[in-house]
Design a protein around this motif. Structure first.
Motif, PDB file in Angstrom:
ATOM      1  N   ILE A   1       0.865  -1.182   0.000  1.00  0.00           N
ATOM      2  CA  ILE A   1       0.000   0.000   0.000  1.00  0.00           C
ATOM      3  C   ILE A   1       0.903   1.235   0.000  1.00  0.00           C
ATOM      4  O   ILE A   1       1.840   1.311   0.787  1.00  0.00           O
ATOM      5  CB  ILE A   1      -0.907   0.013   1.250  1.00  0.00           C
ATOM      6  CG1 ILE A   1      -1.771  -1.242   1.273  1.00  0.00           C
ATOM      7  CG2 ILE A   1      -1.762   1.262   1.288  1.00  0.00           C
ATOM      8  CD1 ILE A   1      -2.540  -1.425   2.551  1.00  0.00           C
ATOM      9  N   PRO A   2       0.644   2.213  -0.849  1.00  0.00           N
ATOM     10  CA  PRO A   2       1.487   3.409  -0.872  1.00  0.00           C
ATOM     11  C   PRO A   2       1.450   4.159   0.467  1.00  0.00           C
ATOM     12  O   PRO A   2       0.425   4.191   1.152  1.00  0.00           O
ATOM     13  CB  PRO A   2       0.893   4.267  -1.980  1.00  0.00           C
ATOM     14  CG  PRO A   2      -0.108   3.448  -2.684  1.00  0.00           C
ATOM     15  CD  PRO A   2      -0.401   2.256  -1.858  1.00  0.00           C
ATOM     16  N   ASP A   3       2.564   4.757   0.820  1.00  0.00           N
ATOM     17  CA  ASP A   3       2.650   5.511   2.062  1.00  0.00           C
ATOM     18  C   ASP A   3       1.852   6.804   1.961  1.00  0.00           C
ATOM     19  O   ASP A   3       1.770   7.420   0.905  1.00  0.00           O
ATOM     20  CB  ASP A   3       4.106   5.858   2.371  1.00  0.00           C
ATOM     21  CG  ASP A   3       4.926   4.623   2.690  1.00  0.00           C
ATOM     22  OD1 ASP A   3       4.331   3.629   3.133  1.00  0.00           O
ATOM     23  OD2 ASP A   3       6.154   4.671   2.501  1.00  0.00           O
ATOM     24  N   GLN A   4       1.287   7.190   3.089  1.00  0.00           N
ATOM     25  CA  GLN A   4       0.555   8.448   3.163  1.00  0.00           C
ATOM     26  C   GLN A   4       1.210   9.317   4.227  1.00  0.00           C
ATOM     27  O   GLN A   4       1.559   8.825   5.309  1.00  0.00           O
ATOM     28  CB  GLN A   4      -0.907   8.201   3.522  1.00  0.00           C
ATOM     29  CG  GLN A   4      -1.646   7.377   2.496  1.00  0.00           C
ATOM     30  CD  GLN A   4      -3.050   7.060   2.946  1.00  0.00           C
ATOM     31  OE1 GLN A   4      -3.435   7.372   4.066  1.00  0.00           O
ATOM     32  NE2 GLN A   4      -3.820   6.453   2.071  1.00  0.00           N
ATOM     33  N   PRO A   5       1.395  10.599   3.965  1.00  0.00           N
ATOM     34  CA  PRO A   5       2.048  11.472   4.944  1.00  0.00           C
ATOM     35  C   PRO A   5       1.273  11.555   6.264  1.00  0.00           C
ATOM     36  O   PRO A   5       1.870  11.709   7.320  1.00  0.00           O
ATOM     37  CB  PRO A   5       2.082  12.836   4.262  1.00  0.00           C
ATOM     38  CG  PRO A   5       1.837  12.576   2.825  1.00  0.00           C
ATOM     39  CD  PRO A   5       1.104  11.295   2.723  1.00  0.00           C
ATOM     40  N   CYS A   6      -0.027  11.420   6.219  1.00  0.00           N
ATOM     41  CA  CYS A   6      -0.838  11.486   7.431  1.00  0.00           C
ATOM     42  C   CYS A   6      -0.478  10.350   8.396  1.00  0.00           C
ATOM     43  O   CYS A   6      -0.358  10.565   9.599  1.00  0.00           O
ATOM     44  CB  CYS A   6      -2.312  11.420   7.051  1.00  0.00           C
ATOM     45  SG  CYS A   6      -3.430  11.412   8.448  1.00  0.00           S
ATOM     46  N   VAL A   7      -0.292   9.158   7.876  1.00  0.00           N
ATOM     47  CA  VAL A   7       0.044   8.004   8.717  1.00  0.00           C
ATOM     48  C   VAL A   7       1.409   8.202   9.361  1.00  0.00           C
ATOM     49  O   VAL A   7       1.597   7.921  10.548  1.00  0.00           O
ATOM     50  CB  VAL A   7      -0.003   6.712   7.882  1.00  0.00           C
ATOM     51  CG1 VAL A   7       0.472   5.526   8.695  1.00  0.00           C
ATOM     52  CG2 VAL A   7      -1.398   6.463   7.352  1.00  0.00           C
TER      53      VAL A   7
END
Length: 67
Positions: A45-51
């Motif tokens: 799953i692509p990384d998200q800055p929020c996580v």
């Protein structure tokens, strides 16, 4: 000391160095395999800055609460 008694005791470090070496190798191999599988699954799953920000904030809060 008998090898079977050696494996059932909590002070395994005082036993035969060969047994200690086998146990250490097995532990490192297990950690390597688990880490490898987790990294493969994490990158599906692509990384998200929020996580990443939530993880960082939680880590900082943990450090602040410990002190």
């Amino acid at each position: 000391m008998d090898r079977r008694q050696c494996l059932s005791r909590p002070d395994v470090g005082k036993c035969d160095p060969v047994i200690t070496g086998f146990l250490a190798f097995g532990l490192v191999a297990l950690l390597y395999l688990v880490t490898k599988e987790l990294l493969v699954e994490a990158h599906e799953i692509p990384d998200q800055p929020c996580v990443a920000a939530i993880f960082y904030d939680g880590f900082v809060l943990l450090l602040l609460f410990e002190e």
